[in-house]
Design an enzyme around this catalytic site. Structure first.
Site, PDB file in Angstrom:
ATOM      1  N   GLU A 146       0.868  -1.524  -0.067  1.00 35.93           N
ATOM      2  CA  GLU A 146      -0.059  -0.192   0.078  1.00 35.93           C
ATOM      3  C   GLU A 146       0.888   1.462   0.134  1.00 35.93           C
ATOM      4  O   GLU A 146       0.596   2.419  -0.472  1.00 35.93           O
ATOM      5  CB  GLU A 146      -0.999  -0.065   1.128  1.00 35.93           C
ATOM      6  CG  GLU A 146      -2.051  -0.889   1.170  1.00 35.93           C
ATOM      7  CD  GLU A 146      -2.945  -0.925  -0.200  1.00 35.93           C
ATOM      8  OE1 GLU A 146      -3.158   0.208  -0.495  1.00 35.93           O
ATOM      9  OE2 GLU A 146      -3.474  -2.028  -0.693  1.00 35.93           O
ATOM     10  N   SER A 232      19.122  -7.679  -9.361  1.00 37.62           N
ATOM     11  CA  SER A 232      17.885  -7.656 -10.142  1.00 37.62           C
ATOM     12  C   SER A 232      18.011  -8.901 -11.195  1.00 37.62           C
ATOM     13  O   SER A 232      17.062  -9.789 -11.435  1.00 37.62           O
ATOM     14  CB  SER A 232      17.776  -6.382 -10.770  1.00 37.62           C
ATOM     15  OG  SER A 232      17.056  -5.659  -9.713  1.00 37.62           O
ATOM     16  N   HIS A 361       3.114  -9.969  -9.716  1.00 40.33           N
ATOM     17  CA  HIS A 361       4.353 -10.316  -9.599  1.00 40.33           C
ATOM     18  C   HIS A 361       5.265  -9.221  -8.703  1.00 40.33           C
ATOM     19  O   HIS A 361       6.043  -9.423  -8.123  1.00 40.33           O
ATOM     20  CB  HIS A 361       4.923 -10.358 -11.011  1.00 40.33           C
ATOM     21  CG  HIS A 361       6.490 -10.509 -11.124  1.00 40.33           C
ATOM     22  ND1 HIS A 361       7.295 -11.486 -11.112  1.00 40.33           N
ATOM     23  CD2 HIS A 361       7.599  -9.520 -11.484  1.00 40.33           C
ATOM     24  CE1 HIS A 361       8.399 -11.275 -11.112  1.00 40.33           C
ATOM     25  NE2 HIS A 361       8.689 -10.248 -11.614  1.00 40.33           N
ATOM     26  N   SER A 362       4.876  -7.968  -9.160  1.00 41.78           N
ATOM     27  CA  SER A 362       5.433  -6.708  -8.510  1.00 41.78           C
ATOM     28  C   SER A 362       4.393  -5.622  -8.480  1.00 41.78           C
ATOM     29  O   SER A 362       3.128  -5.884  -9.159  1.00 41.78           O
ATOM     30  CB  SER A 362       6.642  -6.460  -9.061  1.00 41.78           C
ATOM     31  OG  SER A 362       6.574  -5.878 -10.155  1.00 41.78           O
TER      32      SER A 362
END
EC number: 1.2.4.4
Length: 470
Positions: A146, A232, A361-362
């Site tokens: 959030e 990443s 996923h993200s």
């Protein structure tokens, strides 16, 4: 002998009238054209037929015996590249020649132990730590997700539905075992008591961040907890983890390396290289694959045609198992046994934990574009690792609704306090962009640092420099 014809029966046997001297001459001629690197060639083959098998064997017995060593299908192959038997029927191996690899589990979906002999018999306080770590991670995920949606942080990845794979595996390791994560293993750090303040500091990139604000959110790392900083690019950690395991083996460190990755990352070339190196170098490593059904938006049906990831292990000579990733006890048992044997026997293990990614996923992904709400709701409501463990705790009298309510309130309060503290802290000084790369800063990098300083001195009013540490 002049004009006497050569017999062509029996593949060119030499006629009885030939002298041994003439046969020797032919054999020498064959030897000159029959070189190991060239084969018989256009000249040698007629000469061989002329001389005949028996004649050649008489003058080159050793070489001919090598050619005739295997005379039937009963002989065992001696090829160095594989262990197998000869067959006399042309047949390709079918990919579905065996049924799917079974999924090991300890608890059913209601949290009941299926086979008492597989019960890990963990003490109450340890099982409660499992549950509290999983639920605390879930609470942190909700608040930080959030937070990103409100623009407070730039990016986030939740762990919804995969908490059992993190905590079950982390609990089976020694505290000094080295962890290489992908990016969805925050629960491993959570179980190792990584402070909420540092989770928040990393996602906010403030002055308390161990990485000094240089990494994207969720790219955690902690030297004290033996958790290598996440990067990443997919699967780069796999060969790195193998190298670390090989170093541990050579140092007789009595430790294991565990490397986490998703089934999507298993399609990268680094995964195959890592598997092969680990097997041939006999490294004490656990490859832990979280097969959650999707590589971002790509379902497993479009990622591979074989039987998942565990089926690849035997091809590399790696002991493999498939477990129910939503069963924290199954994950714990498999990881604990793999760790024991990896250290004792110096060999790699592959664990494929079958689970489901309930969240997107993200924060850069909208999974409703490629899967249904009903599909997600099934896993969230019917087969969630947290609810399964809660059922188990309640059935044993170790947890009740009042404790659940109190813990939910307490955990949310802890997360919110860390969240508010992280928001108030300043960002690291911009000059830290250039540090910690070289022992002595090269001239080109120093020039860039001086250029940034001049730029900020001239145009500083256009930047929120008051949010950064002086």
């Amino acid at each position: 002998m002049k004009g006497q014809p050569l017999s062509r029966r029996g593949e060119g046997r030499i006629s009885e009238g030939w002298s041994a001297k003439m046969a020797m001459a032919v054999a020498v001629a064959v030897a000159r054209v029959w070189r190991p690197s060239r084969g018989l060639g256009r000249t040698g083959l007629p000469l061989l037929r002329l001389l005949g098998a028996r004649g050649l064997a008489r003058f080159h017995p050793h070489r001919w015996q090598q050619q005739q060593h295997f005379s039937s299908l009963d002989d065992k192959p001696q090829f160095p590249g594989a262990s197998a038997e000869f067959i006399d029927k042309l047949e390709f191996i079918q990919p579905n020649v065996i049924s799917g690899i079974p999924i090991y589990r300890v608890m059913d979906r209601q949290g009941q132990i299926i086979n008492p002999s597989e019960d890990p018999h963990l003490p109450q306080e340890k099982v409660l730590k499992f549950y509290k770590s999983m639920t605390l991670l879930n609470t942190m995920d909700r608040i930080l997700y959030e937070s990103q949606r409100q623009g407070r942080i730039s990016f986030y990845m939740t762990n919804y539905g995969e908490e059992g794979t993190h905590v079950g595996s982390a609990a089976a390791l020694d505290d000094t075992d080295l962890v290489f994560g992908q990016y969805r293993e925050a629960g491993v750090l959570m179980y190792r008591d990584y402070p909420l303040e540092l989770f928040m500091a990393q996602c906010y990139g403030n002055v308390s961040d161990l990485g000094k604000g240089r990494q994207m959110p969720v790219h955690y790392g902690c030297r004290e907890r033996h958790f290598v900083t996440i990067s990443s690019p997919l699967a780069t950690q796999i060969p790195q983890a193998v190298g670390a395991a090989y170093a541990a083996k050579r140092a007789n460190a009595n430790r294991v390396v565990i490397c986490y990755f998703g089934e999507g990352a298993a399609s990268e070339g680094d995964a195959h290289a890592g598997f092969n190196f680990a097997a041939t170098l006999e490294c004490p490593i656990i490859f832990f694959c979280r097969n959650n059904g999707y590589a971002i938006s790509t379902p497993t049906s479009e990622q591979y045609r074989g039987d998942g990831i565990a089926a690849r292990g035997p091809g590399y000579g790696i002991l493999s198992i498939r477990v129910d990733g939503n069963d924290v006890f199954a994950v714990y048992n498999a990881t604990k046994e793999a760790r024991r044997r990896a250290v004792a026997e110096n060999q790699p293990f592959l664990i494929e934990a079958m689970t489901y990614r309930i969240g997107h996923h993200s924060t850069s992904d909208d999974s409703s574009a490629y899967r249904s709400v009903d599909e997600v709701n099934y896993w969230d409501k019917q087969d969630h690792p947290i609810s399964r463990l809660r059922h188990h705790l309640q059935s044993r009298g170790w947890w009740d609704d009042e404790q659940e309510k109190a813990w939910r309130k307490q955990s949310r309060k802890k997360v919110m306090e860390a969240f508010e503290q992280a928001e108030r802290k300043l960002k690291p000084n911009p000059s830290l962009i250039f540090s910690d790369v070289y022992q002595e800063m090269p001239a080109q990098l120093r020039k860039q640092q001086e250029s940034l300083a001049r730029h900020l001195q001239t145009y500083g009013e256009h930047y929120p420099l008051d949010h950064f540490e002086k």
